[in-house]
Design a protein around this motif. Structure first.
Motif, PDB file in Angstrom:
ATOM      1  N   UNK A 352       0.831  -1.204   0.000  1.00 20.59           N
ATOM      2  CA  UNK A 352       0.000   0.000   0.000  1.00 20.59           C
ATOM      3  C   UNK A 352       0.865   1.254   0.000  1.00 20.59           C
ATOM      4  N   UNK A 353       0.547   2.167  -0.912  1.00 16.95           N
ATOM      5  CA  UNK A 353       1.163   3.489  -0.882  1.00 16.95           C
ATOM      6  C   UNK A 353       0.443   4.338   0.154  1.00 16.95           C
ATOM      7  N   UNK A 354       1.199   5.102   0.907  1.00 19.53           N
ATOM      8  CA  UNK A 354       0.571   5.969   1.890  1.00 19.53           C
ATOM      9  C   UNK A 354       1.592   6.715   2.715  1.00 19.53           C
ATOM     10  N   UNK A 361      -6.026   7.984   5.881  1.00 23.46           N
ATOM     11  CA  UNK A 361      -5.474   6.829   5.180  1.00 23.46           C
ATOM     12  C   UNK A 361      -5.039   5.752   6.173  1.00 23.46           C
ATOM     13  N   UNK A 362      -4.410   6.163   7.266  1.00 21.01           N
ATOM     14  CA  UNK A 362      -3.985   5.207   8.285  1.00 21.01           C
ATOM     15  C   UNK A 362      -5.170   4.449   8.869  1.00 21.01           C
ATOM     16  N   UNK A 363      -6.221   5.194   9.258  1.00 17.89           N
ATOM     17  CA  UNK A 363      -7.402   4.544   9.844  1.00 17.89           C
ATOM     18  C   UNK A 363      -8.052   3.593   8.841  1.00 17.89           C
ATOM     19  N   UNK A 364      -8.112   4.046   7.590  1.00 16.72           N
ATOM     20  CA  UNK A 364      -8.726   3.236   6.540  1.00 16.72           C
ATOM     21  C   UNK A 364      -7.987   1.907   6.370  1.00 16.72           C
ATOM     22  N   UNK A 365      -6.660   1.961   6.314  1.00 18.81           N
ATOM     23  CA  UNK A 365      -5.846   0.764   6.092  1.00 18.81           C
ATOM     24  C   UNK A 365      -5.936  -0.180   7.288  1.00 18.81           C
ATOM     25  N   UNK A 366      -5.743   0.352   8.491  1.00 18.82           N
ATOM     26  CA  UNK A 366      -5.733  -0.491   9.691  1.00 18.82           C
ATOM     27  C   UNK A 366      -7.089  -1.160   9.889  1.00 18.82           C
ATOM     28  N   UNK A 367      -8.164  -0.407   9.667  1.00 19.39           N
ATOM     29  CA  UNK A 367      -9.512  -0.960   9.845  1.00 19.39           C
ATOM     30  C   UNK A 367      -9.834  -1.988   8.761  1.00 19.39           C
ATOM     31  N   UNK A 368      -9.445  -1.702   7.507  1.00 15.70           N
ATOM     32  CA  UNK A 368      -9.788  -2.580   6.383  1.00 15.70           C
ATOM     33  C   UNK A 368      -9.180  -3.967   6.538  1.00 15.70           C
ATOM     34  N   UNK A 369      -7.967  -4.043   7.047  1.00 12.10           N
ATOM     35  CA  UNK A 369      -7.284  -5.332   7.139  1.00 12.10           C
ATOM     36  C   UNK A 369      -7.307  -5.923   8.547  1.00 12.10           C
ATOM     37  N   UNK A 370      -7.852  -5.199   9.508  1.00 16.52           N
ATOM     38  CA  UNK A 370      -7.903  -5.725  10.882  1.00 16.52           C
ATOM     39  C   UNK A 370      -6.515  -5.959  11.441  1.00 16.52           C
ATOM     40  N   UNK A 371      -5.660  -4.937  11.352  1.00 15.88           N
ATOM     41  CA  UNK A 371      -4.258  -5.073  11.746  1.00 15.88           C
ATOM     42  C   UNK A 371      -4.146  -5.374  13.248  1.00 15.88           C
ATOM     43  N   UNK A 404      -0.055   7.759  13.689  1.00 18.28           N
ATOM     44  CA  UNK A 404      -0.112   6.301  13.560  1.00 18.28           C
ATOM     45  C   UNK A 404      -0.528   5.665  14.885  1.00 18.28           C
ATOM     46  N   UNK A 405      -0.003   6.201  15.990  1.00 18.43           N
ATOM     47  CA  UNK A 405      -0.389   5.690  17.311  1.00 18.43           C
ATOM     48  C   UNK A 405      -1.864   5.946  17.585  1.00 18.43           C
ATOM     49  N   UNK A 406      -2.360   7.116  17.215  1.00 19.87           N
ATOM     50  CA  UNK A 406      -3.782   7.441  17.395  1.00 19.87           C
ATOM     51  C   UNK A 406      -4.668   6.482  16.609  1.00 19.87           C
ATOM     52  N   UNK A 407      -4.269   6.247  15.341  1.00 21.96           N
ATOM     53  CA  UNK A 407      -5.048   5.340  14.491  1.00 21.96           C
ATOM     54  C   UNK A 407      -5.036   3.929  15.067  1.00 21.96           C
ATOM     55  N   UNK A 408      -3.905   3.522  15.642  1.00 21.09           N
ATOM     56  CA  UNK A 408      -3.807   2.190  16.243  1.00 21.09           C
ATOM     57  C   UNK A 408      -4.778   2.051  17.410  1.00 21.09           C
ATOM     58  N   UNK A 409      -4.863   3.078  18.250  1.00 23.32           N
ATOM     59  CA  UNK A 409      -5.778   3.049  19.395  1.00 23.32           C
ATOM     60  C   UNK A 409      -7.225   3.010  18.924  1.00 23.32           C
ATOM     61  N   UNK A 410      -7.550   3.858  17.946  1.00 21.99           N
ATOM     62  CA  UNK A 410      -8.925   3.944  17.453  1.00 21.99           C
ATOM     63  C   UNK A 410      -9.386   2.637  16.814  1.00 21.99           C
TER      64      UNK A 410
END
Length: 661
Positions: A352-354, A361-371, A404-410
């Protein structure tokens, strides 16, 4: 004499050229015709030797001489002897002549029992077997020897290590026109004086004499199974002026499939350091990787790409490559797909480019793949470049870590690991200060509580990474120098990329929340000494006051802006061990999230205004250990300030003209 040598060399080259240029069908015909004639002759000679007379009388029927090749040649053909390229024939290929001639002899024995065969002394068949084998096998070895490449310019090579690896290497070099082995040397006293592959084994202390006697140019270290410490000792013992040292890969590279024994390479810095790898703890890998969706930011960088390679090998369900460089993403994806196919790895790869500064974009990627796990390796790390590009350094090293840390928590990520650096300890430059601020962000997030476990892994320089001194020195030596070192006393900690990535992955497996893990980097290395050893192992000498006729100069250029003479790994002394002997846990001060959030908001505002002076002041407030060691060198800031100073000295007459009566 010189002309004679040239003529001889020319005739050999002509022979090789004519022999190798013949069509394959012609070569096969010649081999078959030679055997067709030689085998009956071998039988006749065998009987002659047995009888001690040229007169065989009525002892042998004439048809036997015709039947012999008609029986033997098909057997040799079925065994693949006539498909073998004689120039590259090996000991394994000689198994076909042995089987073929033996089968031929057994058939002869059976034939001699027939009444019409005549009286053939059966003991002569043993002689025939030996003569036929000598012809069929020996003739091909002779042709191989005649067609072997020879060159007066070939490097004379001594192989250090007369074991299996050395013998195999010597055999592989038989067909090389670039290098010719002339001797073995080995530490094993029982091998001294022995002959292996036609080469004598000498004592290590004989190397200087061998160099003078044979004109040796190079030493090849063929001991892939020895420890790194032993390898380092051996390397010291073979450093002679004008003698280049190369090595075969170590046993771990060979077993992993990453290299072949014959892949001779230059001695790398890891060989010079002599660090011994520590056996990994598999359960620590499994904790954050096996069966999980793992995301690596900065996946195309030196550390990021090695993390990806190892994550694949440890059973991740999916690997998400997050990278802002299109070229870097293309390269790492292509490499990883080759690895997946070669090792039959069942891991999905999502390239993924980003940019980690893009929250959506971070939230979208992490949520889409269930990281489940994030390794945040995206950062600018080159001290002088970040010092001259302060705003981008803060954006990439601080703001991207925050978002990135915020997106990880969310999104409910289980584990978040920051790849940090020893330059974050008591920083004197912007790069180090931004990495320390990134650590403080994760510590503050951890103190807030929640599902996501945050930890940081701090280590020093990694060998062969982009921008490191080892590739730079190698290139400078290749160009003929000078080799540039900033200061005679500058020292650094070093670790291989592979080892660093392994320890990062294992440290993550121990995370509870908020830990700063510090990798045991061993002893620091003086960069000037590293440069001297790399020059010596390239077969060159250092040019200095003591040796004015040396090959390569070491030039000291002075410390770069904000560069330190030495790096540290710890803030304070509160450090404890962990279940892994190479991973320590440091307990360091942190900043409460409310206070840190206010600083980050203000920092974001100053970054938007491109106010470098105020930004550095705020960095110092956030990272109290930060002590700038140089004036501002940001290129844009310096250019603007220069223009402002010029304009302030220019006298304006516009207002005076309007004030005139």
């Amino acid at each position: 004499m010189r002309n004679g040598t040239a003529v001889a060399g020319l005739s050999h080259d002509s022979l090789v050229e004519k022999g190798t240029d013949l069509p394959r069908s012609v070569k096969k015909t010649i081999m078959v015709a030679a055997d067709l004639i030689a085998l009956p002759v071998a039988l006749w000679v065998a009987i002659t030797l047995r009888l001690g007379s040229f007169d065989h009388g009525q002892m042998t029927a004439g048809w036997l001489y015709l039947a012999l090749p008609l029986v033997t040649l098909p057997v040799l053909s079925m065994l693949g002897l006539y498909r073998t390229i004689v120039r590259f024939i090996s000991s394994r290929d000689l198994f076909a002549p042995l089987l073929g001639v033996t089968a031929s002899t057994l058939l002869l024995i059976l034939i001699t029992f027939a009444p019409e065969s005549g009286i053939v002394p059966r003991s002569s068949l043993v002689i025939y077997w030996a003569l036929a084998l000598l012809w069929v096998g020996g003739s091909r070895l002779l042709v191989r020897s005649l067609l072997a490449p020879r060159s007066a310019q070939a490097n004379r090579v001594v192989i250090y290590g007369a074991g299996g690896a050395g013998a195999r290497l010597a055999s592989a070099m038989e067909f090389s026109a670039e290098a010719r082995p002339v001797a073995f040397i080995d530490d094993d006293r029982s091998l001294w004086g022995a002959v292996i592959n036609g080469l004598r084994v000498y004592k290590p202390m004989d190397l200087g004499r061998l160099k003078d006697q044979f004109g040796v140019d190079k030493v090849l270290l063929a001991m892939p199974s020895i420890s790194r410490a032993t390898r380092r000792t051996v390397l010291k013992s073979v450093q002679l002026p004008g003698l280049r040292v190369q090595t075969v890969p170590d046993i771990t590279e060979i077993l992993s499939g990453g290299a072949q024994l014959e892949d001779v390479r230059d001695v790398d810095a890891n060989d010079l350091l002599g660090r011994e790898p520590v056996a990994p703890i598999q359960s620590l890998f499994d904790a954050c990787i096996r069966g999980k969706v793992v995301m690596v930011t900065g996946a195309g960088g030196s550390i990021g790409s090695e993390l990806c390679r190892q994550i694949l090998r440890h059973g991740a369900r999916r690997l998400v490559l997050f990278e802002m460089s299109e070229l870097a993403l293309y390269n790492i994806e292509r490499e990883l797909r080759v690895l997946v196919a070669a090792e039959n790895i069942r891991t999905d790869i999502s390239p993924l480019l980003g940019n980690a500064r893009n929250r959506a974009r971070l939230r979208e990627v992490i949520h889409a793949f269930g990281v489940n796990t994030i390794y945040h390796a995206a950062a600018y790390k080159h001290v002088p470049i970040v010092e001259c590009n302060v705003i981008e350094g803060i954006q990439n090293n601080v703001i991207s870590t925050w978002y990135t840390a915020e997106a990880a928590v969310e999104c409910g990520v289980e584990t978040f690991v920051l790849i940090s650096t020893d330059k974050a300890v008591n920083p004197t430059n912007v790069m180090g200060a931004t990495k320390r601020l990134a650590e403080l962000i994760l510590q503050a997030f951890s103190e807030r509580g929640g599902r996501t476990k945050f930890c940081m892994v701090r280590f020093g320089n990694v060998l062969e990474s982009s921008g490191s001194v080892v590739p730079l020195f190698r290139e400078q030596i290749r160009r003929g120098g000078p080799v540039t070192v900033t200061h005679p006393e500058v020292i650094r900690y070093f670790m291989t990329i592979t080892e660093a990535a392994q320890l990062v992955l294992q440290a993550a497996g121990m995370a509870i929340g908020g830990e700063v893990y510090v990798l045991d980097m061993g002893k620091p290395v003086r960069i000037a000494d590293l440069a001297r050893r790399m020059i010596a192992l390239s077969g060159l000498t250092v040019r200095d006051e003591e040796n004015a006729s040396g090959d390569i100069e070491i030039r000291f250029t002075g410390l770069r802006p904000a560069e330190k003479l030495y790096e540290e790994l710890l803030i304070g002394t509160n450090v404890t061990g962990t279940m892994h002997p190479m991973i320590l846990r440091a307990v360091e001060h942190s900043v409460p999230w409310e206070e840190l959030r206010a600083i980050l908001d203000e920092l974001k505002e100053l970054v938007g205004k491109v106010d470098i002076c105020a930004t550095r002041t705020l960095l110092h407030r956030a990272v109290r250990e930060y002590q700038p060691a140089a004036d501002i060198t940001d290129h844009v800031w310096c250019s603007v300030e220069s223009q402002r100073k010029v304009q302030s000295k220019v006298t304006s007459f516009e207002g005076r003209r309007r004030a005139a009566p």
